[in-house]
Design an enzyme around this catalytic site. Structure first.
Site, PDB file in Angstrom:
ATOM      1  N   HIS A 106       0.874  -1.427   0.216  1.00  0.00           N
ATOM      2  CA  HIS A 106      -0.155   0.146  -0.322  1.00  0.00           C
ATOM      3  C   HIS A 106       1.239   1.664   0.137  1.00  0.00           C
ATOM      4  O   HIS A 106       1.704   1.496   0.638  1.00  0.00           O
ATOM      5  CB  HIS A 106      -0.957  -0.399   0.985  1.00  0.00           C
ATOM      6  CG  HIS A 106      -0.370  -0.251   2.794  1.00  0.00           C
ATOM      7  ND1 HIS A 106       0.155   1.592   2.994  1.00  0.00           N
ATOM      8  CD2 HIS A 106      -0.077  -0.750   3.243  1.00  0.00           C
ATOM      9  CE1 HIS A 106      -0.342   1.269   4.053  1.00  0.00           C
ATOM     10  NE2 HIS A 106       0.213  -0.660   4.570  1.00  0.00           N
ATOM     11  N   ASP A 132       6.038   1.810   6.855  1.00  0.00           N
ATOM     12  CA  ASP A 132       4.793   1.252   6.292  1.00  0.00           C
ATOM     13  C   ASP A 132       4.058   2.475   5.467  1.00  0.00           C
ATOM     14  O   ASP A 132       3.174   2.861   6.050  1.00  0.00           O
ATOM     15  CB  ASP A 132       3.907   1.028   7.546  1.00  0.00           C
ATOM     16  CG  ASP A 132       3.154   0.265   7.746  1.00  0.00           C
ATOM     17  OD1 ASP A 132       2.778   0.269   6.719  1.00  0.00           O
ATOM     18  OD2 ASP A 132       2.162   0.539   8.668  1.00  0.00           O
ATOM     19  N   GLU A 164      -5.388   0.756   3.237  1.00  0.00           N
ATOM     20  CA  GLU A 164      -4.432   0.093   3.390  1.00  0.00           C
ATOM     21  C   GLU A 164      -4.912   0.723   4.895  1.00  0.00           C
ATOM     22  O   GLU A 164      -5.599  -0.121   5.355  1.00  0.00           O
ATOM     23  CB  GLU A 164      -3.242  -0.750   3.084  1.00  0.00           C
ATOM     24  CG  GLU A 164      -3.172  -1.335   4.351  1.00  0.00           C
ATOM     25  CD  GLU A 164      -2.779  -2.265   5.263  1.00  0.00           C
ATOM     26  OE1 GLU A 164      -2.639  -2.812   6.237  1.00  0.00           O
ATOM     27  OE2 GLU A 164      -2.347  -1.023   5.891  1.00  0.00           O
ATOM     28  N   GLU A 165      -4.469   1.695   5.382  1.00  0.00           N
ATOM     29  CA  GLU A 165      -4.540   2.475   6.486  1.00  0.00           C
ATOM     30  C   GLU A 165      -6.252   2.266   7.352  1.00  0.00           C
ATOM     31  O   GLU A 165      -6.292   2.623   8.607  1.00  0.00           O
ATOM     32  CB  GLU A 165      -3.468   3.376   6.396  1.00  0.00           C
ATOM     33  CG  GLU A 165      -2.303   3.455   6.792  1.00  0.00           C
ATOM     34  CD  GLU A 165      -1.735   2.620   7.462  1.00  0.00           C
ATOM     35  OE1 GLU A 165      -1.883   2.159   8.648  1.00  0.00           O
ATOM     36  OE2 GLU A 165      -0.187   1.892   7.384  1.00  0.00           O
ATOM     37  N   ASP A 192       3.652  -6.105   3.836  1.00  0.00           N
ATOM     38  CA  ASP A 192       3.721  -5.062   3.926  1.00  0.00           C
ATOM     39  C   ASP A 192       4.602  -5.425   5.435  1.00  0.00           C
ATOM     40  O   ASP A 192       5.187  -5.976   5.865  1.00  0.00           O
ATOM     41  CB  ASP A 192       2.319  -5.399   5.112  1.00  0.00           C
ATOM     42  CG  ASP A 192       1.392  -3.729   5.276  1.00  0.00           C
ATOM     43  OD1 ASP A 192       2.879  -2.985   5.495  1.00  0.00           O
ATOM     44  OD2 ASP A 192       0.667  -3.482   5.176  1.00  0.00           O
ATOM     45  N   HIS A 211       4.467   2.634  12.633  1.00  0.00           N
ATOM     46  CA  HIS A 211       3.367   3.758  13.047  1.00  0.00           C
ATOM     47  C   HIS A 211       3.832   5.452  13.913  1.00  0.00           C
ATOM     48  O   HIS A 211       3.655   6.208  14.613  1.00  0.00           O
ATOM     49  CB  HIS A 211       1.642   3.365  13.851  1.00  0.00           C
ATOM     50  CG  HIS A 211       1.282   2.594  12.431  1.00  0.00           C
ATOM     51  ND1 HIS A 211       0.006   2.458  12.554  1.00  0.00           N
ATOM     52  CD2 HIS A 211       1.415   2.431  11.366  1.00  0.00           C
ATOM     53  CE1 HIS A 211      -0.650   2.500  11.503  1.00  0.00           C
ATOM     54  NE2 HIS A 211       0.672   1.777  10.477  1.00  0.00           N
TER      55      HIS A 211
HETATM   56 ZN   LIG Z   1       1.107  -1.113   5.567  1.00  0.00          ZN
END
Ligand SMILES: [Zn+2]
Length: 348
Positions: A73, A190, A224-225, A245, A325
């Site tokens: 993503h 990410d 995706e998030e 991922d 994150h």
């Molecule tokens: Zn991800």
């Protein structure tokens, strides 16, 4: 047969440029366009876009009886303007799952409808230690206590509106990309790291004059998030889906920044055992540095497709990313291992 070589300079150059292309979920077109421009160099790919804005590259294989898909993503965490405050500063609403303290003090850009970009930074509302004393430490980092201070002369809602800022404008936090001794330190590895691994995998096969064993669709997803990225965009004939991922690094995890990880279970439950075992076998056969792990608080686009009714075998691989994150970091060794794994799967 040995795997074709990977152009690591190309991988890092593409990754660095992608990381520096802002793409909070819902505002991903710049990253999708940049990826498309890059993939245009490989005429064997048939590129199209879903109505929702994701990129699909269909790559004809030597065979077409068990078509495959790979996904990563391009969208990232970010925010949106929730409110213009009476002092001209902005209250935000989060896009994706993260804690405010992970972006406290970070530079940011507000994308206005007019096309103007307004710069600023995200701060605690009561940020000055000389004015608020212990509150700077004690205040809970929640929506109502955080604000954007714009780098423009404004002290009122009206003046901020005149800058072109409106409720609903997207906000991206600065990635602060730095590459040192093979370490790649940046926000939003990410999942831009894995988009780069897939693109580097395409280039490796292209340069070696190889094509995938099976026709393979590459989905660069854009939601995706928030949980529904690859719910659409995987061709219905695909029999297998490998989601690429990041792997979660931390206490109790086997994953690290120097290996690729096969995730066998996350918050959505176990992945497909047969496909996972095949990937594990490929890693062993090719000597790819890898780990097997379980991610405690994690969902993937593979599960998004499963939940949407996708009838495919799904597995998940990716490079170890520290402080996910948050202000993330990985290492070139994990990126190379992930790219090798993608290549080994494509050729198998
Ligand atoms: Zn991800």
């Amino acid at each position: 047969m040995p795997l074709p070589p990977i152009d690591t300079d190309y991988l890092l150059e593409f990754l660095s440029r992608l990381l520096n292309t802002p793409s909070p979920t819902g505002y991903v077109h710049r990253a999708i366009d940049f990826t498309e421009e890059t993939l245009q160099a490989f005429p064997e790919l048939q590129i199209s876009f879903t109505r929702k804005g994701a990129l699909v590259a269909r790559w004809p294989g030597r065979q077409d009886d068990i078509p495959r898909a790979l996904t990563a993503h391009a969208d990232t965490l970010g925010a949106m303007v929730k409110e213009i405050k009476s002092n001209g500063r902005l209250k935000l609403t989060k896009i994706g799952g993260f804690a405010w303290n992970t972006v406290e003090g970070e530079g940011c850009t507000v994308f206005c409808r007019s096309g103007e970009d307004v710069r600023g930074s995200l701060l605690l509302e009561k940020a000055s230690g000389h004015v608020y004393g212990a509150l700077v430490n004690d205040l809970k980092r929640e929506d109502d206590n955080m604000e954007v201070r714009l780098d423009a002369r404004t002290a009122s809602e009206e003046e901020t509106s005149q800058l072109g800022v409106e409720v609903g404008d997207f906000v991206a936090f600065d990635p602060r990309v730095e590459i040192t001794n093979g370490f790649v330190r940046s926000r939003h590895l990410d999942d831009k790291a894995c988009v780069a691994c897939i693109v580097a995998g395409v280039k490796a096969l292209h340069d070696a004059g190889l094509q995938p064993a099976q026709t393979t669709s590459l989905l660069i997803s854009n939601y995706e998030e928030v949980g529904h990225g690859a719910a659409a965009g995987i061709p219905p004939e695909a029999a297998e889906l490998v989601a690429v991922d990041m792997a979660a690094v931390g206490n109790g995890q086997t994953s690290d920044e120097f290996h690729a990880t096969l995730c066998v279970k996350d918050s959505g439950g176990p992945y497909h055992h047969g496909l996972s075992e095949r990937l594990r076998g490929l890693a062993e056969e090719h000597g790819i540095p890898h780990k097997v792990d379980i991610y405690p608080y994690y969902g993937s686009d593979g599960e998004a497709f499963w939940r949407a009714g996708g009838d495919v075998a799904v597995a998940l691989i990716g490079p170890g990313v520290d402080a996910s994150h948050n202000y993330e970091r990985t290492h070139l060794e994990a990126l190379v291992a992930t790219t090798q794994w993608v290549i080994a799967y494509l050729l198998s």
